[in-house]
Design an enzyme around this catalytic site. Structure first.
Site, PDB file in Angstrom:
ATOM      1  N   CYS A  12     -19.317 -25.178 -27.776  1.00 51.64           N
ATOM      2  CA  CYS A  12     -17.954 -24.675 -27.952  1.00 51.64           C
ATOM      3  C   CYS A  12     -17.318 -25.434 -29.110  1.00 51.64           C
ATOM      4  O   CYS A  12     -17.875 -26.399 -29.638  1.00 51.64           O
ATOM      5  CB  CYS A  12     -17.148 -24.882 -26.674  1.00 51.64           C
ATOM      6  SG  CYS A  12     -16.934 -26.633 -26.224  1.00 51.64           S
ATOM      7  N   HIS A  41     -21.932 -34.363 -22.857  1.00 42.53           N
ATOM      8  CA  HIS A  41     -22.958 -34.527 -21.834  1.00 42.53           C
ATOM      9  C   HIS A  41     -24.241 -33.783 -22.213  1.00 42.53           C
ATOM     10  O   HIS A  41     -24.538 -32.711 -21.688  1.00 42.53           O
ATOM     11  CB  HIS A  41     -22.433 -34.033 -20.488  1.00 42.53           C
ATOM     12  CG  HIS A  41     -21.520 -35.012 -19.822  1.00 42.53           C
ATOM     13  ND1 HIS A  41     -20.593 -34.645 -18.870  1.00 42.53           N
ATOM     14  CD2 HIS A  41     -21.385 -36.351 -19.971  1.00 42.53           C
ATOM     15  CE1 HIS A  41     -19.936 -35.716 -18.473  1.00 42.53           C
ATOM     16  NE2 HIS A  41     -20.404 -36.762 -19.126  1.00 42.53           N
ATOM     17  N   HIS A  74     -14.261 -35.944 -23.815  1.00 41.27           N
ATOM     18  CA  HIS A  74     -13.641 -35.815 -22.499  1.00 41.27           C
ATOM     19  C   HIS A  74     -12.264 -36.456 -22.412  1.00 41.27           C
ATOM     20  O   HIS A  74     -11.514 -36.203 -21.469  1.00 41.27           O
ATOM     21  CB  HIS A  74     -14.548 -36.439 -21.438  1.00 41.27           C
ATOM     22  CG  HIS A  74     -15.950 -35.928 -21.473  1.00 41.27           C
ATOM     23  ND1 HIS A  74     -16.991 -36.632 -22.036  1.00 41.27           N
ATOM     24  CD2 HIS A  74     -16.486 -34.764 -21.034  1.00 41.27           C
ATOM     25  CE1 HIS A  74     -18.112 -35.926 -21.938  1.00 41.27           C
ATOM     26  NE2 HIS A  74     -17.835 -34.794 -21.333  1.00 41.27           N
ATOM     27  N   GLU A 126     -13.333 -36.406 -17.796  1.00 41.57           N
ATOM     28  CA  GLU A 126     -12.088 -35.753 -18.198  1.00 41.57           C
ATOM     29  C   GLU A 126     -10.987 -35.992 -17.174  1.00 41.57           C
ATOM     30  O   GLU A 126      -9.829 -36.237 -17.526  1.00 41.57           O
ATOM     31  CB  GLU A 126     -12.309 -34.252 -18.383  1.00 41.57           C
ATOM     32  CG  GLU A 126     -11.033 -33.531 -18.815  1.00 41.57           C
ATOM     33  CD  GLU A 126     -11.177 -32.029 -18.845  1.00 41.57           C
ATOM     34  OE1 GLU A 126     -10.160 -31.332 -18.604  1.00 41.57           O
ATOM     35  OE2 GLU A 126     -12.282 -31.536 -19.127  1.00 41.57           O
ATOM     36  N   CYS A 194      -9.628 -23.286 -20.450  1.00 35.90           N
ATOM     37  CA  CYS A 194     -10.522 -23.361 -21.600  1.00 35.90           C
ATOM     38  C   CYS A 194     -11.218 -22.017 -21.852  1.00 35.90           C
ATOM     39  O   CYS A 194     -11.906 -21.487 -20.978  1.00 35.90           O
ATOM     40  CB  CYS A 194     -11.560 -24.457 -21.360  1.00 35.90           C
ATOM     41  SG  CYS A 194     -12.868 -24.518 -22.596  1.00 35.90           S
ATOM     42  N   SER A 222     -23.705 -32.339 -16.697  1.00 33.43           N
ATOM     43  CA  SER A 222     -22.732 -31.460 -17.350  1.00 33.43           C
ATOM     44  C   SER A 222     -22.096 -30.549 -16.309  1.00 33.43           C
ATOM     45  O   SER A 222     -22.764 -29.698 -15.712  1.00 33.43           O
ATOM     46  CB  SER A 222     -23.425 -30.615 -18.431  1.00 33.43           C
ATOM     47  OG  SER A 222     -22.591 -29.553 -18.855  1.00 33.43           O
ATOM     48  N   SER A 223     -20.805 -30.722 -16.096  1.00 36.17           N
ATOM     49  CA  SER A 223     -20.092 -29.929 -15.091  1.00 36.17           C
ATOM     50  C   SER A 223     -20.180 -28.442 -15.385  1.00 36.17           C
ATOM     51  O   SER A 223     -20.471 -27.631 -14.501  1.00 36.17           O
ATOM     52  CB  SER A 223     -18.618 -30.373 -15.051  1.00 36.17           C
ATOM     53  OG  SER A 223     -17.857 -29.537 -14.199  1.00 36.17           O
ATOM     54  N   ASN A 224     -19.947 -28.056 -16.645  1.00 32.29           N
ATOM     55  CA  ASN A 224     -19.928 -26.620 -16.959  1.00 32.29           C
ATOM     56  C   ASN A 224     -21.317 -26.008 -16.870  1.00 32.29           C
ATOM     57  O   ASN A 224     -21.464 -24.852 -16.478  1.00 32.29           O
ATOM     58  CB  ASN A 224     -19.270 -26.376 -18.323  1.00 32.29           C
ATOM     59  CG  ASN A 224     -20.144 -26.766 -19.494  1.00 32.29           C
ATOM     60  OD1 ASN A 224     -20.955 -25.980 -19.970  1.00 32.29           O
ATOM     61  ND2 ASN A 224     -19.990 -27.995 -19.978  1.00 32.29           N
ATOM     62  N   SER A 266     -22.206 -27.941 -24.016  1.00 35.64           N
ATOM     63  CA  SER A 266     -22.664 -29.122 -24.752  1.00 35.64           C
ATOM     64  C   SER A 266     -24.160 -29.067 -25.065  1.00 35.64           C
ATOM     65  O   SER A 266     -24.739 -30.059 -25.495  1.00 35.64           O
ATOM     66  CB  SER A 266     -22.349 -30.396 -23.957  1.00 35.64           C
ATOM     67  OG  SER A 266     -22.853 -30.318 -22.641  1.00 35.64           O
TER      68      SER A 266
END
EC number: 1.17.7.4
Length: 319
Positions: A12, A41, A74, A126, A194, A222-224, A266
């Site tokens: 992104c 991440h 973050h 974050e 986001c 990585s959370s996303n 990421s």
């Protein structure tokens, strides 16, 4: 085997900006450049920058006084910012502008006399940074049950903000619970979520309509990326998270006519290519790209780096 690539996927604008900050800092100031925590991440991104001269540190005390130091995408607490000033570090702030926007929203709510409720995952960098940027207590909620447990009266003037890597779908139920619980509540518009998170999750849902199995390229921390895998599974399609082609289990795709691939915000495109190469070692592959949103957002670099243009690399032009 047919491979369908999600659109959009991968980097992104916030991640692109963070990586470019480290790369330009190395070009301008020379190695080493110190980076507090992982810039994003992803192990491959971190190792690539380390090879160029970036040094990743857990604490600012590991950087010599006056050193060029980058804060990760973050965000950080005000205590970290204060420590950097005391030690005379030359700070380049790679905090994603969308995260900074959340910090500003929270501060404005406090200034207007409201209690702040943060929707997010405990322990995420974050979330830690956001909670450390806002004066007074910030109440963290992760589930609708957490809303019921908040130690606040129903008529308390409250506000809510959200971790940027959560989507509208993930926060909708919690926000509804907050509105049921409190009579005086304000929060950001859903368009402030986001864009990259929302777009990538929507693309995975579309991918789930066409694929027999979904592979999500991204890091385990990585959370996303983890959420993309969860959403793939929610569509009823077997979904797996892998960092690169070396982690592909042939059993995941055995008998699959259509394999869908996406990547966390990421995860570099080179790792998507690596996974496709791993699939090709199993059987012939035909690759196509799903119709989807073309993202063209670019965030401004820190002022120290805006006028600096890196030297062209051998065999190619500077980006």
């Amino acid at each position: 085997m047919q491979v369908i690539l999600a659109q959009p996927r991968g980097f992104c604008a916030g991640v692109v900006r963070a990586i470019e900050i480290v790369e330009r800092a190395l070009e301008k100031y020379g190695a080493p450049v110190y980076v507090r925590h992982e810039i994003v991440h992803n192990r491959h991104v971190v190792e690539s920058l380390r090879a160029k001269g970036a040094r990743f540190i857990d604490e600012l005390s590991e950087a010599p006084a006056g050193a060029v130091t980058v804060f990760s995408a973050h965000g950080v607490t005000r205590a970290v910012e204060d420590e950097a000033r005391v030690r005379g570090l030359q700070v380049l702030n790679a905090t994603c502008p969308l995260v900074t926007k959340v910090h500003i929203q929270g501060k404005n709510y406090v200034a207007n006399g409201r209690k702040v409720i943060l929707i997010g995952h405990a322990g995420h960098p974050e979330v830690l940074g956001t909670m450390g940027q806002i004066d007074g207590p910030v109440h963290l909620v992760q589930t609708e049950a957490d809303v019921d447990a908040l130690p606040l009266a129903a008529d308390t003037p409250v506000s809510y903000i959200t971790q940027t890597t959560l989507s509208v779908d993930e926060t909708r139920g919690i926000i509804a619970a907050l509105r049921r619980r409190f009579s005086d509540i304000v929060g950001p518009d859903t368009k402030d979520i986001c864009y990259a998170t929302q777009n990538r999750q929507a693309a995975v849902r579309e991918l789930g309509k066409r694929a027999d199995v979904i592979l999500v390229v991204g890091a385990v921390n990585s959370s996303n990326s983890n959420r993309l895998r969860e959403i793939g599974a929610e569509t009823g399609v077997p979904s797996y998270l892998l960092a690169d082609g070396s982690e592909l289990d042939p059993a995941w795709v055995r008998g699959a006519a259509v394999v869908g691939i996406t990547a966390g915000a990421s995860a570099p495109e080179s790792m998507v290519a690596d996974v496709i190469d791993a699939l090709r070692r199993l059987e012939p592959v035909e690759v196509g790209v799903m119709d989807g949103i073309e993202e063209n957002i670019r965030f401004r670099l820190p002022s120290q780096l805006i006028e600096f243009e890196p030297e062209p690399q051998a065999g190619g032009a500077a980006r």
